[in-house]
Structures are given as structure tokens and as C-alpha cells.
Design a protein around this motif. Structure first.
Motif, PDB file in Angstrom:
ATOM      1  N   ALA A  99      -1.007  -0.609 -16.591  1.00  0.00           N
ATOM      2  CA  ALA A  99      -1.192   0.840 -16.446  1.00  0.00           C
ATOM      3  C   ALA A  99      -0.587   1.579 -17.633  1.00  0.00           C
ATOM      4  N   SER A 100       0.589   1.132 -18.068  1.00  0.00           N
ATOM      5  CA  SER A 100       1.251   1.790 -19.192  1.00  0.00           C
ATOM      6  C   SER A 100       0.504   1.558 -20.498  1.00  0.00           C
ATOM      7  N   LEU A 101      -0.334   0.501 -20.540  1.00  0.00           N
ATOM      8  CA  LEU A 101      -1.107   0.193 -21.742  1.00  0.00           C
ATOM      9  C   LEU A 101      -2.523   0.776 -21.691  1.00  0.00           C
ATOM     10  N   GLY A 102      -2.809   1.539 -20.625  1.00  0.00           N
ATOM     11  CA  GLY A 102      -4.115   2.182 -20.534  1.00  0.00           C
ATOM     12  C   GLY A 102      -5.121   1.456 -19.661  1.00  0.00           C
ATOM     13  N   TYR A 103      -4.647   0.544 -18.831  1.00  0.00           N
ATOM     14  CA  TYR A 103      -5.539  -0.190 -17.923  1.00  0.00           C
ATOM     15  C   TYR A 103      -5.014  -0.034 -16.494  1.00  0.00           C
ATOM     16  N   PRO A 104      -5.226   1.123 -15.883  1.00  0.00           N
ATOM     17  CA  PRO A 104      -4.655   1.392 -14.560  1.00  0.00           C
ATOM     18  C   PRO A 104      -5.399   0.656 -13.451  1.00  0.00           C
ATOM     19  N   GLN A 105      -4.740   0.560 -12.325  1.00  0.00           N
ATOM     20  CA  GLN A 105      -5.356  -0.020 -11.126  1.00  0.00           C
ATOM     21  C   GLN A 105      -6.600   0.793 -10.765  1.00  0.00           C
ATOM     22  N   PRO A 106      -7.746   0.136 -10.548  1.00  0.00           N
ATOM     23  CA  PRO A 106      -8.963   0.876 -10.190  1.00  0.00           C
ATOM     24  C   PRO A 106      -9.027   1.173  -8.691  1.00  0.00           C
ATOM     25  N   TRP A 107      -7.931   1.632  -8.131  1.00  0.00           N
ATOM     26  CA  TRP A 107      -7.815   1.857  -6.682  1.00  0.00           C
ATOM     27  C   TRP A 107      -8.748   2.985  -6.239  1.00  0.00           C
ATOM     28  N   ARG A 108      -9.526   2.717  -5.188  1.00  0.00           N
ATOM     29  CA  ARG A 108     -10.458   3.698  -4.650  1.00  0.00           C
ATOM     30  C   ARG A 108     -10.163   3.888  -3.158  1.00  0.00           C
ATOM     31  N   PRO A 109      -9.253   4.790  -2.825  1.00  0.00           N
ATOM     32  CA  PRO A 109      -8.890   4.994  -1.416  1.00  0.00           C
ATOM     33  C   PRO A 109     -10.016   5.690  -0.660  1.00  0.00           C
ATOM     34  N   LEU A 195      -5.951 -10.617   5.566  1.00  0.00           N
ATOM     35  CA  LEU A 195      -6.406  -9.781   4.459  1.00  0.00           C
ATOM     36  C   LEU A 195      -6.865  -8.417   4.964  1.00  0.00           C
ATOM     37  N   ALA A 196      -7.643  -8.407   6.039  1.00  0.00           N
ATOM     38  CA  ALA A 196      -8.087  -7.128   6.601  1.00  0.00           C
ATOM     39  C   ALA A 196      -6.899  -6.313   7.108  1.00  0.00           C
ATOM     40  N   HIS A 197      -5.934  -6.983   7.721  1.00  0.00           N
ATOM     41  CA  HIS A 197      -4.718  -6.346   8.229  1.00  0.00           C
ATOM     42  C   HIS A 197      -3.932  -5.685   7.090  1.00  0.00           C
ATOM     43  N   GLU A 198      -3.752  -6.400   5.984  1.00  0.00           N
ATOM     44  CA  GLU A 198      -3.002  -5.842   4.850  1.00  0.00           C
ATOM     45  C   GLU A 198      -3.779  -4.716   4.174  1.00  0.00           C
ATOM     46  N   LEU A 199      -5.097  -4.836   4.114  1.00  0.00           N
ATOM     47  CA  LEU A 199      -5.906  -3.748   3.562  1.00  0.00           C
ATOM     48  C   LEU A 199      -5.684  -2.470   4.362  1.00  0.00           C
ATOM     49  N   ALA A 200      -5.559  -2.601   5.670  1.00  0.00           N
ATOM     50  CA  ALA A 200      -5.317  -1.423   6.516  1.00  0.00           C
ATOM     51  C   ALA A 200      -4.028  -0.721   6.120  1.00  0.00           C
ATOM     52  N   HIS A 201      -2.977  -1.488   5.836  1.00  0.00           N
ATOM     53  CA  HIS A 201      -1.706  -0.878   5.423  1.00  0.00           C
ATOM     54  C   HIS A 201      -1.897  -0.056   4.141  1.00  0.00           C
ATOM     55  N   LEU A 202      -2.699  -0.564   3.213  1.00  0.00           N
ATOM     56  CA  LEU A 202      -2.932   0.164   1.964  1.00  0.00           C
ATOM     57  C   LEU A 202      -3.778   1.406   2.197  1.00  0.00           C
ATOM     58  N   LEU A 203      -4.849   1.267   2.972  1.00  0.00           N
ATOM     59  CA  LEU A 203      -5.765   2.392   3.190  1.00  0.00           C
ATOM     60  C   LEU A 203      -5.128   3.495   4.022  1.00  0.00           C
ATOM     61  N   ALA A 204      -4.221   3.113   4.935  1.00  0.00           N
ATOM     62  CA  ALA A 204      -3.575   4.105   5.803  1.00  0.00           C
ATOM     63  C   ALA A 204      -2.385   4.765   5.134  1.00  0.00           C
ATOM     64  N   ASP A 205      -2.052   4.342   3.900  1.00  0.00           N
ATOM     65  CA  ASP A 205      -0.888   4.885   3.208  1.00  0.00           C
ATOM     66  C   ASP A 205       0.371   4.739   4.046  1.00  0.00           C
ATOM     67  N   ASP A 206       0.539   3.571   4.664  1.00  0.00           N
ATOM     68  CA  ASP A 206       1.749   3.338   5.442  1.00  0.00           C
ATOM     69  C   ASP A 206       2.967   3.538   4.550  1.00  0.00           C
ATOM     70  N   ASP A 207       3.969   4.231   5.063  1.00  0.00           N
ATOM     71  CA  ASP A 207       5.114   4.631   4.258  1.00  0.00           C
ATOM     72  C   ASP A 207       6.070   3.459   4.061  1.00  0.00           C
ATOM     73  N   GLN A 208       5.582   2.443   3.344  1.00  0.00           N
ATOM     74  CA  GLN A 208       6.402   1.268   3.075  1.00  0.00           C
ATOM     75  C   GLN A 208       6.059   0.781   1.679  1.00  0.00           C
TER      76      GLN A 208
END
Length: 367
Positions: A99-109, A195-208
Motif C-alpha cells: 500500500a505504501s508503494l502504491g499497490y493498495p488492497q483492492p477491498w470492495r466492501p 472461509l465464509a465465516h471469516e468473510l462475514a467478520h470482514l464485511l460486517a466491520d466487526d470491531d476487532q
């Protein structure tokens, strides 16, 4: 240490090298090194990448001086979590560097995350929106590798690592990182649910900052609100209601039709039976009978033994994050980074990889 120069000076002192020798290690002659340390010349992105590599720190720390959350987790967790956190820290460090070199995570929430109501209902609504996104991307959960689909559609980094027994996976989320680390497994359906369970944590913006799941099926853990939401998401995401109702028909389920559906969705028979019971498509007695099947037995009943064996082989194979591998190689090609991060991700010798790349380029250039 409030500046990049001060942090670099601290690393030079800790290394025991002279400034000149340190500069030679990172490819800077004495003049450029002196100017960089005096502030007359800025360290380039390549300089920072080489310093980070030499001193085992992150480019992000060199620039900001801040330590990522996984560093704290590594000090406070133990047991089976240690290997998972070590892997997550490695991948997260590299992602922050990219990310610092100009290649950020292509995250699409997901865009509309109104999570009112009960936690289970929140998970189901989140799953409906996620499935819509998958369909819009022209992908299907029933075909192809689920990790590949999630990386392409949502932009999360997915890694599969040999973590031994007793740990299913983790999710970590920060400004620059959205990462899932899964354990290799001989039970592909369990790995898929994780994998689906962990994706849910990311998509829900769980405060962790770091979410550890030693056992996604643990009943005590499932009482936590975020776990209830993640489990409901995984069930609805992997076993969509419309597909289940269409499969039930007027005659309900036989062992053959149930086993075929479990294989089509790549889920455990027990998870499918409970999902059907929840939707009132089967009764409690039928649920108890069907959930006693194993995934391997369901594959045999459905005539999918060979396909199941391929899934097991795939689930036991380590996998570096595909998007991160793409970005580390792109940074190398652009001259923003060395080849070592890419080689490290692939688990190959950097010099051998360099020779192979140069040979391939030479072959392509030949008349």
C-alpha cells in the motif's frame, strides 16, 4: 523517533554496521546515503523496501512509526493461535508495504450495511447482499475455488496455511489490510464454512483488529453476537434459501437427493440438515437422520467420490494470497520493490526465481 531518517538511523545503530556498509547493503553509495540521512535527499520507495527487508521491519513502520495490531496479538496469544498469527502478521506486513508503494488492497466492501435487528437476521441479510454481488460479477459459489471467487469479487486476501490441528482460521482488518488465514484441512467442507465465516467478520466491520477462530463450530463461542452473525452469514451464503426451496420440491428429500445437494453446495450434511430444519423444509426426525451422514459418505451416495477426493487434495494444499502475489510481482516489475517479497510468498529461492524470470524473458525476446 518522529521522522523516517531517525528510524533509519536507529536501524543502522542496531545493525552494528557503519553508515557506508549499511548503504552498500541497500544499494546506496556513500554520497546518496549521506544525503538521505542529512535530509538533502529523500529515501525512495525502493530504498525503503530494501531497508525494511534488511532489518525485518515494515515500510509502514519506517514511514509512520506505528506498529500494526498483529504485533500486539503475537505477544498476547499462544498455543495453536501462534502459527496463524505469525502467518497473518507476515502477510499483513507485506500488504501494508505494498500500500505504501502504491499497490493498495483492492477491498470492495458491501455498500448498504444496515445491520439492525437480531444478529442472525443481520447475517442473513448480509449474505443476501454478498450473493447479489457474486452474481453481478458473473461468478458462482458452486464452481471454481471459493478463495479465488472471494478475492475477485470482494478484494480480500485469502491464504491457506498449514497450522496443525485445533485452529480453523482468523480474519484481520485494518486501514490497509483485509485478510483471511485458513488452516489446511482434510475436511474441505469445514474449511469452506470457515472461509465464509471469516468473510462475514470482514464485511460486517466487526470491531476487532484480529479475530481468532480456533473452532468455528464451538457452541460457547457461538453465543458471541459477532459469531452468531458470522455463522448465520456462512449458512445463508453457502446454502441460499431459494436453492434449498427449489431442491426440496413437493416430495421432500431422499437420502440420494439430500446427498447430491450437499455435494452440489460443498457443505457438510450436518450443516445442510440444520439449515433445512431452520427453513422448515424437513422435520426434526429427518434432520437427525440426515445429519448423521459424513461428507465422504454423501459423496459416495451421490456418485461424487472422485470429485470429493480432489476437494480434499485442494484443501490440504497451502495457498499464498493470490491478490498479494499479483501486487508484489507488479511492484517488482515497476521497480518499486525487490523480487524477494514475491519469492517469499511463493516459497522459492529468490536467486533461482530471478534466473527463471530472466530466462523466460530472454526466450520471449528471441527471434
Amino acid at each position: 523517533m518522529s521522522s523516517v531518517v531517525e528510524r533509519v538511523l536507529s536501524l543502522i545503530e542496531a545493525s552494528g554496521l557503519s553508515r557506508r556498509a549499511f548503504g552498500q547493503r541497500i544499494g546506496l553509495d556513500e554520497s546518496k546515503m549521506s544525503k538521505s540521512l542529512s535530509g538533502a535527499r529523500r529515501f525512495s520507495s525502493v530504498d525503503l523496501a530494501r531497508i525494511a527487508e534488511l532489518c525485518h521491519v515494515t515500510v509502514d513502520w519506517l514511514i509512520t512509526g506505528e506498529e500494526p495490531p498483529l504485533a500486539m496479538a503475537a505477544r498476547t496469544s499462544g498455543g495453536t493461535a501462534t502459527a496463524a498469527i505469525t502467518a497473518a502478521r507476515r502477510y499483513s506486513t507485506l500488504r501494508a508495504d505494498m500500500a505504501s508503494l502504491g499497490y493498495p488492497q483492492p477491498w470492495r466492501p458491501l455498500t448498504a450495511r444496515s445491520l439492525g435487528g437480531g444478529h442472525a437476521e443481520q447475517g442473513r441479510r448480509l449474505a443476501h447482499e454478498a450473493l447479489t454481488r457474486v452474481a453481478q460479477a458473473g461468478r458462482s459459489l458452486a464452481t471454481g475455488n471459493l478463495a479465488d471467487v472471494i478475492e475477485e469479487v470482494f478484494g480480500a486476501d485469502i491464504a491457506v496455511v498449514d497450522l496443525g490441528t485445533g485452529f480453523d482460521g482468523l480474519a484481520t482488518s485494518s486501514e490497509h489490510v483485509k485478510l483471511v488465514v485458513l488452516a489446511t484441512s482434510h475436511v474441505p467442507t469445514r474449511q469452506r464454512f470457515t472461509l465464509a465465516h471469516e468473510l462475514a467478520h470482514l464485511l460486517a466491520d466487526d470491531d476487532q483488529d484480529v479475530h481468532l477462530d480456533r473452532d468455528v463450530y464451538d457452541k460457547a463461542q457461538a453465543r458471541d453476537p459477532s459469531e452468531m452473525r458470522a455463522n448465520a452469514f456462512a449458512a445463508a451464503f453457502l446454502m441460499p434459501e431459494d436453492i434449498l426451496r427449489g431442491a426440496a420440491g413437493a416430495a421432500g428429500f431422499t437420502d440420494d437427493t439430500f446427498a447430491t445437494l450437499a455435494c452440489d453446495l460443498i457443505v457438510t450434511p450436518s450443516a445442510l440438515a440444520y439449515r433445512l430444519l431452520q427453513l422448515r423444509l424437513i422435520d426434526a426426525g429427518t434432520c437427525d437422520r440426515l445429519r448423521s451422514l459424513t461428507a465422504a459418505k454423501a459423496a459416495t451416495i451421490a456418485g461424487r467420490g472422485e470429485a470429493f477426493a480432489r476437494l480434499v487434495t485442494e484443501a490440504t494444499r497451502p495457498r499464498p494470497p493470490g491478490l498479494l502475489a499479483r501486487d508484489t510481482y507488479a511492484a517488482y516489475e515497476a521497480g518499486a520493490s525487490t523480487l524477494r517479497p514475491y519469492a517469499s510468498l511463493l516459497g522459492v529461492d529468490v536467486d533461482q526465481l530471478r534466473r527463471e524470470i530472466e530466462l523466460e524473458h530472454g526466450t520471449h525476446d528471441a527471434p
